[in-house]
Design a protein around this motif. Sequence first.
Motif, PDB file in Angstrom:
ATOM      1  N   ALA A   1      20.535  28.453  29.097  1.00  0.00           N
ATOM      2  CA  ALA A   1      19.829  28.466  30.505  1.00  0.00           C
ATOM      3  C   ALA A   1      20.954  28.041  31.422  1.00  0.00           C
ATOM      4  CB  ALA A   1      18.669  27.276  30.519  1.00  0.00           C
ATOM      5  N   GLN A   2      21.919  27.349  31.088  1.00  0.00           N
ATOM      6  CA  GLN A   2      23.070  27.038  32.172  1.00  0.00           C
ATOM      7  C   GLN A   2      23.839  28.305  32.440  1.00  0.00           C
ATOM      8  OE1 GLN A   2      23.991  23.735  29.505  1.00  0.00           O
ATOM      9  NE2 GLN A   2      24.527  22.608  31.435  1.00  0.00           N
TER      10      GLN A   2
ATOM     11  N   PHE B   1      19.274  31.558  21.261  1.00  0.00           N
ATOM     12  CA  PHE B   1      18.346  30.356  21.041  1.00  0.00           C
ATOM     13  C   PHE B   1      18.635  29.335  22.046  1.00  0.00           C
ATOM     14  CE2 PHE B   1      19.923  32.215  16.744  1.00  0.00           C
ATOM     15  CZ  PHE B   1      18.748  32.806  16.551  1.00  0.00           C
ATOM     16  N   ALA B   2      17.553  28.924  22.558  1.00  0.00           N
ATOM     17  CA  ALA B   2      17.421  28.027  23.878  1.00  0.00           C
ATOM     18  C   ALA B   2      18.141  26.586  23.620  1.00  0.00           C
ATOM     19  CB  ALA B   2      16.299  27.959  24.566  1.00  0.00           C
TER      20      ALA B   2
ATOM     21  N   ALA C   1      35.101  29.541  28.078  1.00  0.00           N
ATOM     22  CA  ALA C   1      34.670  28.209  28.590  1.00  0.00           C
ATOM     23  C   ALA C   1      33.379  27.880  28.826  1.00  0.00           C
ATOM     24  CB  ALA C   1      35.335  28.625  29.995  1.00  0.00           C
ATOM     25  N   GLN C   2      32.524  28.492  28.391  1.00  0.00           N
ATOM     26  CA  GLN C   2      31.098  28.023  28.486  1.00  0.00           C
ATOM     27  C   GLN C   2      30.541  27.591  27.001  1.00  0.00           C
ATOM     28  OE1 GLN C   2      30.192  28.703  31.408  1.00  0.00           O
ATOM     29  NE2 GLN C   2      31.908  29.732  32.037  1.00  0.00           N
ATOM     30  N   LYS C   3      31.303  27.747  26.052  1.00  0.00           N
ATOM     31  CA  LYS C   3      31.105  27.275  24.556  1.00  0.00           C
ATOM     32  C   LYS C   3      29.935  26.204  24.643  1.00  0.00           C
ATOM     33  CE  LYS C   3      35.228  25.005  23.094  1.00  0.00           C
ATOM     34  NZ  LYS C   3      34.572  23.554  23.023  1.00  0.00           N
ATOM     35  N   ASP C   4      30.130  25.190  25.111  1.00  0.00           N
ATOM     36  CA  ASP C   4      29.212  24.043  24.851  1.00  0.00           C
ATOM     37  C   ASP C   4      28.199  23.899  25.974  1.00  0.00           C
ATOM     38  OD1 ASP C   4      30.962  23.022  22.885  1.00  0.00           O
ATOM     39  OD2 ASP C   4      32.400  22.527  24.466  1.00  0.00           O
TER      40      ASP C   4
ATOM     41  N   GLN D   1      24.284  37.649  28.350  1.00  0.00           N
ATOM     42  CA  GLN D   1      24.234  38.981  27.727  1.00  0.00           C
ATOM     43  C   GLN D   1      25.801  39.025  27.135  1.00  0.00           C
ATOM     44  OE1 GLN D   1      22.429  40.509  26.205  1.00  0.00           O
ATOM     45  NE2 GLN D   1      21.706  42.204  27.241  1.00  0.00           N
ATOM     46  N   ARG D   2      26.759  38.503  27.535  1.00  0.00           N
ATOM     47  CA  ARG D   2      27.926  38.554  26.829  1.00  0.00           C
ATOM     48  C   ARG D   2      28.044  37.666  25.532  1.00  0.00           C
ATOM     49  NH1 ARG D   2      32.347  37.500  30.972  1.00  0.00           N
ATOM     50  NH2 ARG D   2      30.550  36.947  32.365  1.00  0.00           N
TER      51      ARG D   2
END
Length: 240
Positions: A135-136, A89-90, A128-131, A143-144
């Motif tokens: 698209a970032q 969901f973008a 670490a990418q949770k927030d 995919q993960r």
Amino acid sequence: MISIRDVNKYYGAFHVLKDIDLDVKRGEVVVVLGPSGSGKSTLCRTINRLEPINSGTISIEGQVLPEESGPLSELRSEVGMVFQQFNLFAHMTVLENVMFAPVQVRRQKRELARARALELLERVGVGAQKDKRPAQLSGGQQQRVAIARALAMDPKVMLFDEPTSSLDPEMIKEVLDVIVELTKAGMTMVVVTHEMGFAQTAADRIIFMAAGEIVEESTPQEFFSDCKTERAREFLSKVL
Ligand code: ADP
Ligand code: MG
């Protein structure tokens, strides 16, 4: 875990799945190979009942999948699916993507869903990418996240339909590594892929499809050293 009996499916007059019989045992990793257009995606989509079938039965843990109706969404949520296109969901963050179905479909408490989502994001290496928004992220990271999102519903089975086909080469391994980790954790999986190295090392069984039929079913050792049919030989000569 999955039992497919005599399944036939048509798109109009086109016979896309022909007398498919397939059993997948608990903890087994079945890799589906075959040329483009052979019905691999359709097979995955029927297992997940995203597509209706014309005859036959599909059962998950002995429970026959019903026709499109009420209990279906519950059953479908027991089958996690990861597609070639990540379909995140973008407008939501990574964390919200993973929490969404447990909260909205399973009615889990937000705090519980959040803790579980964070754990899963760590497991697939994108904590670490949770927030961030999807698209970032790189394709491999997205995919993960999609894998973590599927796992958040505690599926009994995971279906992967060419999970690395839209990734740049350097990102393929990071996604395959996550899938390999799931095989080691005992997840029951059906994986459609063109990654022959993965198929050889991770599969318990290879299913080779052509023109809507299961043409060969064997161990990876047998399939890659001595496949039985001309169609499989021709396929392997193109992909190896
Ligand atoms: P694969 O995943 O092995 O490439 P698919 O399952 O996507 O194969 O498609 C199998 C065949 O069914 C193809 O010939 C494809 O064109 C056809 N097909 C797939 N989806 C549809 C659809 N929604 N309507 C009609 N034909 C379809
Ligand atoms: Mg496909």
